[in-house]
Each structure stands twice: as C-alpha cells, then as structure tokens.
Design a protein around this motif. Sequence first.
Motif, mmCIF file in Angstrom:
data_model
loop_
_atom_site.group_PDB
_atom_site.id
_atom_site.type_symbol
_atom_site.label_atom_id
_atom_site.label_comp_id
_atom_site.label_asym_id
_atom_site.label_seq_id
_atom_site.Cartn_x
_atom_site.Cartn_y
_atom_site.Cartn_z
ATOM 1 N N ASP A 84 0.918 -1.237 -0.014
ATOM 2 C CA ASP A 84 0.002 -0.023 0.168
ATOM 3 C C ASP A 84 1.012 1.273 -0.066
ATOM 4 O O ASP A 84 0.517 2.369 0.619
ATOM 5 C CB ASP A 84 -1.054 -0.095 1.114
ATOM 6 C CG ASP A 84 -2.020 -0.866 1.188
ATOM 7 O OD1 ASP A 84 -2.289 -1.371 -0.028
ATOM 8 O OD2 ASP A 84 -2.432 -1.564 2.188
ATOM 9 N N GLY A 85 1.831 1.266 -0.566
ATOM 10 C CA GLY A 85 2.749 2.575 -0.806
ATOM 11 C C GLY A 85 3.785 2.778 0.370
ATOM 12 O O GLY A 85 4.202 3.879 0.502
ATOM 13 N N GLY A 86 3.754 1.786 1.174
ATOM 14 C CA GLY A 86 4.683 1.929 2.386
ATOM 15 C C GLY A 86 5.684 0.772 2.605
ATOM 16 O O GLY A 86 5.420 -0.244 1.911
ATOM 17 N N VAL B 284 8.682 -1.122 9.015
ATOM 18 C CA VAL B 284 9.697 -0.463 9.475
ATOM 19 C C VAL B 284 10.590 -1.785 10.209
ATOM 20 O O VAL B 284 10.103 -2.609 10.864
ATOM 21 C CB VAL B 284 9.232 0.310 10.677
ATOM 22 C CG1 VAL B 284 9.954 0.630 11.612
ATOM 23 C CG2 VAL B 284 8.521 1.762 9.973
ATOM 24 N N ILE B 285 11.863 -1.306 10.195
ATOM 25 C CA ILE B 285 12.766 -2.238 11.013
ATOM 26 C C ILE B 285 13.587 -1.325 11.711
ATOM 27 O O ILE B 285 14.112 -0.183 11.709
ATOM 28 C CB ILE B 285 14.059 -2.821 9.938
ATOM 29 C CG1 ILE B 285 13.155 -4.103 9.411
ATOM 30 C CG2 ILE B 285 14.830 -3.700 10.992
ATOM 31 C CD1 ILE B 285 12.445 -5.219 9.988
ATOM 32 N N PHE B 286 13.521 -1.542 13.197
ATOM 33 C CA PHE B 286 13.966 -0.657 14.100
ATOM 34 C C PHE B 286 15.547 -0.998 14.503
ATOM 35 O O PHE B 286 15.911 -2.172 14.384
ATOM 36 C CB PHE B 286 13.378 -0.939 15.433
ATOM 37 C CG PHE B 286 11.688 -0.158 15.441
ATOM 38 C CD1 PHE B 286 11.646 1.344 15.261
ATOM 39 C CD2 PHE B 286 10.822 -0.932 15.705
ATOM 40 C CE1 PHE B 286 10.565 1.765 15.409
ATOM 41 C CE2 PHE B 286 9.696 -0.713 15.670
ATOM 42 C CZ PHE B 286 9.456 0.716 15.544
ATOM 43 N N PRO C 226 8.231 -2.272 24.802
ATOM 44 C CA PRO C 226 7.074 -1.692 23.931
ATOM 45 C C PRO C 226 6.740 -1.738 22.540
ATOM 46 O O PRO C 226 5.963 -1.781 22.104
ATOM 47 C CB PRO C 226 6.901 -0.176 24.356
ATOM 48 C CG PRO C 226 8.319 -0.086 24.886
ATOM 49 C CD PRO C 226 8.930 -1.231 25.549
ATOM 50 N N LEU C 227 8.277 -1.727 21.967
ATOM 51 C CA LEU C 227 8.159 -1.922 20.415
ATOM 52 C C LEU C 227 8.124 -3.232 19.648
ATOM 53 O O LEU C 227 8.107 -3.179 18.552
ATOM 54 C CB LEU C 227 9.296 -1.143 19.863
ATOM 55 C CG LEU C 227 9.167 0.671 20.016
ATOM 56 C CD1 LEU C 227 10.312 1.391 19.472
ATOM 57 C CD2 LEU C 227 7.806 1.002 19.053
ATOM 58 N N ILE C 228 8.425 -4.185 20.491
ATOM 59 C CA ILE C 228 8.526 -5.483 20.026
ATOM 60 C C ILE C 228 7.149 -5.826 19.537
ATOM 61 O O ILE C 228 6.001 -5.552 20.233
ATOM 62 C CB ILE C 228 9.045 -6.735 21.111
ATOM 63 C CG1 ILE C 228 10.618 -6.201 21.316
ATOM 64 C CG2 ILE C 228 8.828 -8.258 20.857
ATOM 65 C CD1 ILE C 228 11.033 -7.127 22.347
ATOM 66 N N PHE C 229 7.022 -6.568 18.484
ATOM 67 C CA PHE C 229 5.685 -7.210 17.704
ATOM 68 C C PHE C 229 4.924 -5.905 17.238
ATOM 69 O O PHE C 229 3.836 -6.085 16.575
ATOM 70 C CB PHE C 229 4.658 -7.936 18.556
ATOM 71 C CG PHE C 229 5.410 -8.887 19.667
ATOM 72 C CD1 PHE C 229 6.062 -9.858 18.929
ATOM 73 C CD2 PHE C 229 5.211 -9.052 20.962
ATOM 74 C CE1 PHE C 229 6.563 -10.903 19.550
ATOM 75 C CE2 PHE C 229 5.760 -9.999 21.691
ATOM 76 C CZ PHE C 229 6.639 -11.188 20.843
ATOM 77 N N GLN C 230 5.555 -4.537 17.121
ATOM 78 C CA GLN C 230 4.830 -3.647 16.355
ATOM 79 C C GLN C 230 4.930 -3.588 14.872
ATOM 80 O O GLN C 230 6.345 -3.207 14.554
ATOM 81 C CB GLN C 230 5.392 -2.248 17.090
ATOM 82 C CG GLN C 230 4.755 -2.095 18.475
ATOM 83 C CD GLN C 230 3.240 -2.212 18.707
ATOM 84 O OE1 GLN C 230 2.462 -1.553 18.115
ATOM 85 N NE2 GLN C 230 3.055 -3.018 19.768
ATOM 86 N N ASP C 231 4.111 -4.100 14.219
ATOM 87 C CA ASP C 231 4.384 -4.065 12.790
ATOM 88 C C ASP C 231 3.757 -2.692 12.129
ATOM 89 O O ASP C 231 2.647 -2.500 11.734
ATOM 90 C CB ASP C 231 3.433 -5.168 12.248
ATOM 91 C CG ASP C 231 3.761 -5.586 11.038
ATOM 92 O OD1 ASP C 231 4.524 -4.958 10.369
ATOM 93 O OD2 ASP C 231 2.879 -6.359 10.349
ATOM 94 N N LEU C 232 4.630 -1.831 11.864
ATOM 95 C CA LEU C 232 4.732 -0.554 11.663
ATOM 96 C C LEU C 232 5.029 -0.283 10.078
ATOM 97 O O LEU C 232 5.961 -0.891 9.584
ATOM 98 C CB LEU C 232 5.412 0.593 12.337
ATOM 99 C CG LEU C 232 4.961 0.233 13.901
ATOM 100 C CD1 LEU C 232 5.913 1.429 14.515
ATOM 101 C CD2 LEU C 232 3.443 0.567 14.197
ATOM 102 N N PHE C 233 4.535 0.599 9.387
ATOM 103 C CA PHE C 233 4.990 0.764 8.025
ATOM 104 C C PHE C 233 5.067 2.532 7.892
ATOM 105 O O PHE C 233 4.591 3.129 8.456
ATOM 106 C CB PHE C 233 3.443 0.670 6.991
ATOM 107 C CG PHE C 233 3.671 -0.943 6.988
ATOM 108 C CD1 PHE C 233 4.146 -1.467 5.787
ATOM 109 C CD2 PHE C 233 2.834 -1.611 7.734
ATOM 110 C CE1 PHE C 233 3.972 -2.849 5.559
ATOM 111 C CE2 PHE C 233 2.919 -3.059 7.394
ATOM 112 C CZ PHE C 233 3.323 -3.579 6.260
ATOM 113 N N LYS C 234 6.132 2.731 7.083
ATOM 114 C CA LYS C 234 6.335 3.931 6.689
ATOM 115 C C LYS C 234 6.158 4.476 5.351
ATOM 116 O O LYS C 234 6.492 3.738 4.232
ATOM 117 C CB LYS C 234 7.827 4.074 6.669
ATOM 118 C CG LYS C 234 8.361 5.634 6.642
ATOM 119 C CD LYS C 234 9.919 5.813 6.673
ATOM 120 C CE LYS C 234 10.408 7.240 6.335
ATOM 121 N NZ LYS C 234 11.885 7.553 6.614
ATOM 122 N N LYS C 235 5.195 5.151 5.264
ATOM 123 C CA LYS C 235 4.761 5.756 3.841
ATOM 124 C C LYS C 235 5.508 6.617 3.196
ATOM 125 O O LYS C 235 6.563 7.223 3.492
ATOM 126 C CB LYS C 235 3.170 6.429 4.182
ATOM 127 C CG LYS C 235 2.185 6.055 4.808
ATOM 128 C CD LYS C 235 1.443 4.965 3.780
ATOM 129 C CE LYS C 235 0.045 4.283 4.280
ATOM 130 N NZ LYS C 235 -0.338 3.428 3.038
#
Length: 200
Positions: free
Chosen positions: A137-139, A142-144, A189-198
């Motif tokens: 979807d255009g994003g 994220v990998i921390f 807190p950021l473990i398991f956070q499946d985030l995307f950067k647009k």
Amino acid sequence: MSYAIVGFGTVGQALARSFSRSGFEVAVASTRPAKAIEPTAWVIGPGIVAKSLEDALSAEVVLLAVPFWAHRDVAKAVASWQGKIVIDVTNAYGVPLPDLDNLPSSAAVAKAFPGAHLVKAFNHLPAGVLAQEPSTDGGRRVIFLSGDHEGAMTTVATLVEQLGYAPVSLGKLAEGGQLVQARDTRWAPLIFQDLFKKAA
C-alpha cells in the motif's frame, strides 16, 4: 559486503527469504552440518548458500538468529571478531536480569564478541511477519535498529533499505535500544509492532 545468517530456524529462514527477494547472496549456517540445511536453503533461493558455521563466519556482516544463550557458542567459533558487524536478532525473554548483569540484552551479547560492532535489528517482528513482503500500500515495513557504533549503524541501515524495509534508528543500545529488548518476563513496547512508513 559479504553476509551470513547464523541460525536457520523460522527466523533465520525468514531473513533468508528477505535476502532472496532482493537478489542478495547470503551464507546460512546452523549447528547442523551444511548438507542438512542445504535442501531448505535451495528452496528459498539459489543465492542462499548453506555453509559450515566456521565458513559462514568469515562474512563481514553476521546476522545472529539463534536462541539467546546460543550466541556464546557462535562467538567461540572464530578466533577474532575484530571489525565485523554482528546484527543481533535474538530476544532474551525469560532470561533473568541478574543473568545479564542487569545490562540490556544486546550489551550482554556484545561482550561475547570482542572487537565486533553490534547492531540490534530485525528482532521485533515475529518470523511469520518477517517472511512477508516488506512493502504494501505504498509503504515499507519498519525495521528498528540501535547500536553504539555509527559506521555499523549506517551499514545496517543501508542493508535494511536494500532489503526493502524502512530503517528507523532508536539510537544507542542503552538508550532507545531498550524499546526493542525483552527484559526478564517483559516485552519492550516496540516488540511485535508491525509498523509501516509511507512514501513521501
């Protein structure tokens, strides 16, 4: 730059798929003989090369995807880690803090690899998610990453980009890095956070 993934369970295989999708060659190794993991490596892609642990550790960048305490055995497998980059993909959930000398888990791992530059990355996503396409979807997923050596952080951020992900630096291991490090029986807190950067 040469790469190796040490540990060929679900996480190691997910990482290998990321390399294969991007056309990268990467050595893969485990405690088993190379011939034992060769069929799985070949199924993932022709650039995924099964090697002995000793041969794989000749790579300049080593992704450590083993159960937490197994990092000590990996560290002993070569005479010197001087100048290598170790990407710590492990999680220390369930490891009592006194066993880590009350250090962040990656700082404890780094002590076993004298001379190496350690960067924490790829550990916050479950293997099933890590195995998926990194963009949608255009994003980009994220990998921390966190680490104490600026040059190593830059190298790993470049690799993350080349694999199709969006690197997000959390700073040093003892600072922002705590956000992706399990401690005792608590997940950060950021473990398991499946985030995307647009895309911009």
